[in-house]
Motif scaffolding. Structure first.
Motif, PDB file in Angstrom:
ATOM      1  N   ILE A 237       0.846  -1.197   0.000  1.00 30.27           N
ATOM      2  CA  ILE A 237       0.000   0.000   0.000  1.00 30.27           C
ATOM      3  C   ILE A 237       0.881   1.247   0.000  1.00 30.27           C
ATOM      4  N   ARG A 238       1.934   1.236   0.796  1.00 26.47           N
ATOM      5  CA  ARG A 238       2.853   2.386   0.817  1.00 26.47           C
ATOM      6  C   ARG A 238       3.461   2.612  -0.571  1.00 26.47           C
ATOM      7  N   PHE A 239       3.803   1.523  -1.242  1.00 29.51           N
ATOM      8  CA  PHE A 239       4.364   1.652  -2.586  1.00 29.51           C
ATOM      9  C   PHE A 239       3.319   2.213  -3.549  1.00 29.51           C
ATOM     10  N   ALA A 240       2.106   1.684  -3.504  1.00 32.80           N
ATOM     11  CA  ALA A 240       1.043   2.166  -4.390  1.00 32.80           C
ATOM     12  C   ALA A 240       0.768   3.645  -4.152  1.00 32.80           C
ATOM     13  N   GLN A 241       0.706   4.062  -2.898  1.00 32.13           N
ATOM     14  CA  GLN A 241       0.469   5.471  -2.578  1.00 32.13           C
ATOM     15  C   GLN A 241       1.561   6.372  -3.149  1.00 32.13           C
ATOM     16  N   ALA A 242       2.780   5.868  -3.226  1.00 28.18           N
ATOM     17  CA  ALA A 242       3.907   6.671  -3.720  1.00 28.18           C
ATOM     18  C   ALA A 242       3.733   7.090  -5.170  1.00 28.18           C
ATOM     19  N   PHE A 243       2.808   6.430  -5.895  1.00 26.16           N
ATOM     20  CA  PHE A 243       2.564   6.767  -7.300  1.00 26.16           C
ATOM     21  C   PHE A 243       1.240   7.505  -7.503  1.00 26.16           C
ATOM     22  N   MET A 244       0.527   7.773  -6.424  1.00 31.49           N
ATOM     23  CA  MET A 244      -0.749   8.455  -6.559  1.00 31.49           C
ATOM     24  C   MET A 244      -0.545   9.945  -6.830  1.00 31.49           C
ATOM     25  N   LYS A 245      -1.403  10.477  -7.629  1.00 34.71           N
ATOM     26  CA  LYS A 245      -1.304  11.869  -8.050  1.00 34.71           C
ATOM     27  C   LYS A 245      -1.337  12.802  -6.838  1.00 34.71           C
ATOM     28  N   GLY A 246      -0.377  13.712  -6.781  1.00 28.52           N
ATOM     29  CA  GLY A 246      -0.347  14.708  -5.730  1.00 28.52           C
ATOM     30  C   GLY A 246       0.249  14.259  -4.420  1.00 28.52           C
ATOM     31  N   LYS A 247       0.548  12.965  -4.288  1.00 26.75           N
ATOM     32  CA  LYS A 247       1.099  12.435  -3.048  1.00 26.75           C
ATOM     33  C   LYS A 247       2.585  12.778  -2.948  1.00 26.75           C
ATOM     34  N   THR A 248       3.014  13.302  -1.818  1.00 28.28           N
ATOM     35  CA  THR A 248       4.441  13.507  -1.583  1.00 28.28           C
ATOM     36  C   THR A 248       5.126  12.149  -1.620  1.00 28.28           C
ATOM     37  N   SER A 305      -6.478   3.850  -8.622  1.00 23.23           N
ATOM     38  CA  SER A 305      -7.268   4.806  -9.385  1.00 23.23           C
ATOM     39  C   SER A 305      -7.019   6.201  -8.830  1.00 23.23           C
ATOM     40  N   ASP A 306      -6.333   7.037  -9.597  1.00 22.77           N
ATOM     41  CA  ASP A 306      -6.160   8.439  -9.187  1.00 22.77           C
ATOM     42  C   ASP A 306      -7.490   9.162  -9.176  1.00 22.77           C
ATOM     43  N   GLN A 308     -10.478   8.097  -8.477  1.00 24.20           N
ATOM     44  CA  GLN A 308     -11.286   7.820  -7.287  1.00 24.20           C
ATOM     45  C   GLN A 308     -10.462   7.859  -5.993  1.00 24.20           C
ATOM     46  N   GLN A 309      -9.177   8.241  -6.106  1.00 27.34           N
ATOM     47  CA  GLN A 309      -8.301   8.305  -4.937  1.00 27.34           C
ATOM     48  C   GLN A 309      -8.375   6.998  -4.147  1.00 27.34           C
ATOM     49  N   LEU A 310      -8.063   5.906  -4.857  1.00 20.88           N
ATOM     50  CA  LEU A 310      -8.266   4.584  -4.295  1.00 20.88           C
ATOM     51  C   LEU A 310      -7.105   3.673  -4.702  1.00 20.88           C
ATOM     52  N   ALA A 311      -6.465   3.075  -3.709  1.00 19.47           N
ATOM     53  CA  ALA A 311      -5.419   2.077  -3.948  1.00 19.47           C
ATOM     54  C   ALA A 311      -5.859   0.770  -3.309  1.00 19.47           C
ATOM     55  N   ILE A 312      -5.764  -0.311  -4.065  1.00 16.75           N
ATOM     56  CA  ILE A 312      -6.211  -1.621  -3.595  1.00 16.75           C
ATOM     57  C   ILE A 312      -5.066  -2.625  -3.749  1.00 16.75           C
ATOM     58  N   VAL A 313      -4.704  -3.278  -2.652  1.00 17.62           N
ATOM     59  CA  VAL A 313      -3.743  -4.374  -2.690  1.00 17.62           C
ATOM     60  C   VAL A 313      -4.476  -5.637  -2.260  1.00 17.62           C
ATOM     61  N   LEU A 314      -4.479  -6.627  -3.143  1.00 15.10           N
ATOM     62  CA  LEU A 314      -5.094  -7.920  -2.845  1.00 15.10           C
ATOM     63  C   LEU A 314      -4.011  -8.987  -2.963  1.00 15.10           C
TER      64      LEU A 314
END
Length: 345
Positions: A237-248, A305-306, A308-314
């Motif tokens: 999840i931390r890795f996925a968030q690192a690629f989200m738009k606008g995320k530091t 999904s940028d 919907q501001q949603l990261a999913i790890v399954l």
């Protein structure tokens, strides 16, 4: 937040032995908003899955370790995406003169999907020489051919540039800065009970457990650009968030945007740099018709999904029961269920 719809689906999938277990994590760009474990990490030993169970990531290695490392080299000016692979290994010039780093990242190089190096056998040090001998590669950019060969070669290029092993470089430059403390290659010193077991192997007369499932990666000593990484849902999840738009992030906004740009617009399958982009058919489901992600053969996946501001790890250990599970269908239903519940929050 409660995601009742998806919980019921996964619990039933475990109950009917479609999968032995799973860990599902959901986040926005700022925080993880949901994480839950289901079923077992080892069915015969009845070891319960936990939120911190370590999974064999399989091909998630391609984006989490290898592509991410390439991005750091790109940002530091040590690599250019349009570098010919023969720039790093002149022996590749004869048959593969036009293939670039970008072609490897986007699976448009024309290389075949795999070479069973472990059967030939070809050692890790002999891989480049073996690839140099391939004379049957399809024309560059003639198709998207998902290929382990591409990422095995990228891993070797990273090592050539940095004079570091891939696992060490990725740990120092990706995992440690993102606080991915449970992400590593070769978890030999990890307590087995904390790792999800994978497939039953006849040669072991037991389940593969705590060592990489992929045969080539195992043959190479557990570290390769295409497979070998182990991680947990919170770390991914931390890795996925690192690629989200606008995320530091440890990556610049320009790098993130570039990685999510399609480099295969002439083909049905849309590929970014490392990332699979939304295109039909997609494992993202019908309610997340945007975004980027990746999958792993063992049963792992990331989708972001940028919009919907949603990261999913399954993460599942679906190969523990063999290879009959229709994992793409399971992923789509999970993503659909999350998207439906998420909209209503």
């Amino acid at each position: 937040m409660a995601y009742t719809r998806v919980e019921e689906f996964i619990e039933n999938a475990v109950k009917v032995r479609y999968i032995p277990g799973a860990v599902l994590a959901i986040a926005n760009s700022e925080e993880m908003i949901y994480c839950k474990a289901f079923g077992t990490a080892h069915s015969e030993k009845q070891i319960a899955m936990t939120e911190d169970t370590l999974f064999d990531c399989a091909s998630l290695t391609k984006v989490v370790a290898t592509a991410a490392s390439i991005f750091k080299l790109l940002e530091s000016g040590q690599l250019d995406l349009d570098d010919a692979i023969s720039y790093y290994f002149p022996e590749l010039a004869f048959f593969h003169a036009g293939v670039t780093v970008r072609h490897l990242l986007t699976h448009t190089s024309g290389f075949q999907s795999e070479i069973k190096f472990y059967r030939e056998p070809v050692s890790y040090k002999e891989v480049v020489e073996r690839i140099a001998s391939i004379s049957t590669r399809k024309p560059i950019d003639s198709a998207v051919i998902y290929s382990d060969v591409n990422y095995i070669l990228l891993g070797i290029i990273i090592e050539k540039i940095t004079n570091e092993s891939l696992d060490r470089f990725a740990n120092i430059n990706i995992f440690e800065p993102l606080k991915m403390a449970q992400t590593l290659f070769n978890p030999k010193n990890i307590v087995k009970e904390s790792v999800a077991a994978t497939e039953y192997r006849d040669y072991l007369q037991d389940y593969q457990w705590g060592e990489v499932h992929d045969e080539n990666a195992l043959h190479f000593g557990g570290v390769s650009g295409h497979a070998g990484l182990f991680s947990t849902a919170p770390d991914l999840i931390r890795f996925a968030q690192a690629f989200m738009k606008g995320k530091t992030s440890i990556f610049t906004e320009k790098t993130k945007q570039l990685s999510k740009q399609s480099f295969s617009k002439n083909h049905d399958e849309q590929r970014g740099l490392g990332w699979q982009l939304y295109s039909q058919p997609s494992f993202s489901g019908q309610y997340l018709q945007d975004g980027f992600g990746h999958t792993g053969f063992t049963g792992t996946s990331i989708w972001v999904s940028d919009e919907q501001q949603l990261a999913i790890v399954l993460l599942t250990n679906r190969v523990h029961f063999g290879r009959t599970c229709q994992i793409q269908r399971l992923r789509r239903i999970v993503h659909n269920s999350i998207a439906l519940d998420h909209v209503n929050k």
